[in-house]
Write an enzyme that holds these catalytic residues in place. Structure first.
Site, short mmCIF file in Angstrom:
data_model
loop_
_atom_site.label_atom_id
_atom_site.label_comp_id
_atom_site.label_asym_id
_atom_site.label_seq_id
_atom_site.Cartn_x
_atom_site.Cartn_y
_atom_site.Cartn_z
CG HIS A 159 -2.04 -0.94 1.08
ND1 HIS A 159 -3.51 -0.58 1.48
CD2 HIS A 159 -2.43 -2.01 0.32
CE1 HIS A 159 -4.32 -1.63 1.34
NE2 HIS A 159 -3.68 -2.43 0.48
CE1 TYR A 193 -5.75 4.58 8.20
CE2 TYR A 193 -6.51 4.28 10.57
CZ TYR A 193 -5.57 3.78 9.48
OH TYR A 193 -4.88 2.85 9.46
N PRO A 197 -5.58 1.22 18.15
CG PRO A 197 -7.41 -0.13 17.62
CD PRO A 197 -6.76 0.42 18.73
CE LYS A 228 2.92 3.76 13.56
NZ LYS A 228 3.52 3.14 12.24
CE1 TYR A 281 -0.53 3.06 7.81
CE2 TYR A 281 -1.83 4.45 9.18
CZ TYR A 281 -1.65 3.29 8.22
OH TYR A 281 -2.78 2.26 8.19
#
Ligand code: APR
Ligand code: PHB
Length: 389
Positions: free
Chosen positions: A72, A200, A292, A296, A384
């Site tokens: 991704h 998200y 979550p 991480k 990220y």
């Protein structure tokens, strides 16, 4: 029985450490209180940082991950009528890989078994003795018999509810915790993901996340009340709520289907310090927990394992102790950055019961800034994909 490193916990942390040690000729025994089937039945997050991918390669366990994992290059963030993309690869040169933690754990078990490594399943009453001496040992019961495992070091990889953290005296341990006023209701469905990348979403009805495991296995989450129970939510109710929380064009293409797993996870930020006491070293969820949102948990367990494996290798190869002596400080330096990012991203994307109108305006301003500012994109991407080890 004697070994060099006693590893308590046969989850990702314990198994990855065992495999890395084995690759460098260091003997260990893994003590796991559940069955292998139970451990592999846990559904957990599935976003791997490159650091974890490299560790799996070092462990000789990355073949399936590279064959079946999905690269991704970015992620999507939605709020109000906006949806924008954070381009990890353009901003950092690094993608992430989407590959279920269950599959990663399965690969580690397969490697351990192929190498003839020792795993004791269904152990009970594990206790650590003499961690503050040069000759620690672990006792446990199995099949109705008492056992003793003498070792040089103990790796506490037994998760948040394990016994390792509790072994460190209260006057030595300092704990830091933040409990979030909501949970995540998650489902797994054998349906094609709604989008090629993760979404998200911050909506007036609460947070939602659209994720996946493969082209016909999707993972979805919606923020829910802590008083909710999975059985309170029919599949139809879940899908209707998810559709109301993601952008209309995404909702229009959502493929729904029966859930094959449905669960609610509470959200917590937690860190215990130090992560070492004598010859006991805590790794992963035994030492820290993150909400979550930033994916991480597993990735911070991985950096713990990297630091501990490096320190133990140096000790056994040269007698040097600087690696094990600096383990706690090095691990915590990265843990706290992951805690910060996970807290920040959770604060940005969720609706909080006590949010005032002012708080909501600030949240939208934060999202507007993230959407429109290149430096904000880069900071988000760097965190990220994973900060350096
Ligand atoms: N004795 C032996 N084994 C134990 C004990 C005990 N007293 N207590 C717990 N365990 C085992 C659990 O059954 C579990 O298999 O330790 C293992 C801990 O695994 P995890 O909880 O998965 O923790 P960790 O290996 O650090 O992996 C962290 O897992 O929970 C997710 O979000 C987290 O992705 C992160 C990852
Ligand atoms: C998941 O796929 O389960 C997942 C992905 C990203 C997250 C959390 C969970 O931030």
């Amino acid at each position: 029985m004697k070994t060099q490193v006693a590893i308590i916990g046969g989850g990702p942390s314990g198994l990855l450490l065992a495999q890395l040690l084995l690759r460098h000729g260091i003997d260990s025994v893994v003590l796991e209180r559940k069955t292998k089937k139970y451990v592999l039945g846990r559904i957990r997050a599935g976003v791997l940082e490159q650091g974890l991918v490299r560790l799996m390669e070092e462990a000789g366990c990355a073949e399936r991950l590279h064959a079946e994992g999905h690269v991704h290059d970015g992620t999507l963030i939605a709020y109000g009528d906006e949806m924008f993309r954070i381009d990890f690869t353009a901003l950092t040169g690094t993608p992430v890989i989407v590959y279920g933690q269950t599959e990663l754990t399965r690969d580690l078990y397969a490697a351990r078994e192929a190498a003839g490594g020792s795993i004791e399943f269904e152990v009970e009453d594990v206790a650590i003795h003499g961690a503050d001496t040069d000759a620690p040992h672990v006792t446990y019961r199995k099949d109705g018999s008492d056992h003793r495992l003498d070792c040089d070091f103990v790796a506490g990889c037994d998760g948040f509810h394990g016994i390792s953290r509790q072994t460190i005296p209260l006057d030595v341990r300092r704990e830091y915790e933040k409990v979030y006023p909501f949970g995540w209701l998650g489902i797994l469905s054998e349906t094609p993901p709604v989008n090629e990348e993760l979404i998200y979403a911050n909506s007036p009805r609460g947070f939602a996340l659209c994720s996946m495991r493969n082209e016909n296995l999707s993972r979805y989450y919606i923020q829910c009340s802590l008083s909710d129970k999975p059985e309170d939510w029919t599949d139809d109710a879940f899908w209707q709520e998810l559709e109301r929380r993601i952008p209309a064009d995404q909702a229009a293409r959502l493929v729904t289907g029966p859930s094959i797993e449905k669960s609610i996870a509470p959200l917590r930020s937690f860190v215990t310090e130090p992560m070492r006491w004598g010859r006991l070293f805590l790794c992963g969820d035994a030492a820290h927990i993150v909400p979550p949102t930033g994916a991480k948990g597993l990735n911070t367990a991985a950096s713990d394992v990297h630091y501990l494996n490096s320190g133990l290798r140096a000790f056994y190869e040269t007698g040097a102790t600087d690696g094990i002596d600096s383990y706690s400080a090095r691990a915590l330096a990265r843990v706290w950055k992951a805690e910060r990012f996970s807290w920040w991203f959770s604060s940005l994307m969720h609706r909080y019961p006590d949010q005032s109108d002012f708080d909501l305006k600030i949240q939208v301003a934060d999202l507007d800034f993230l959407r429109t500012n290149e430096a904000a994109h880069k900071a988000m991407a760097e965190n990220y994909v994973g900060l350096p080890y």
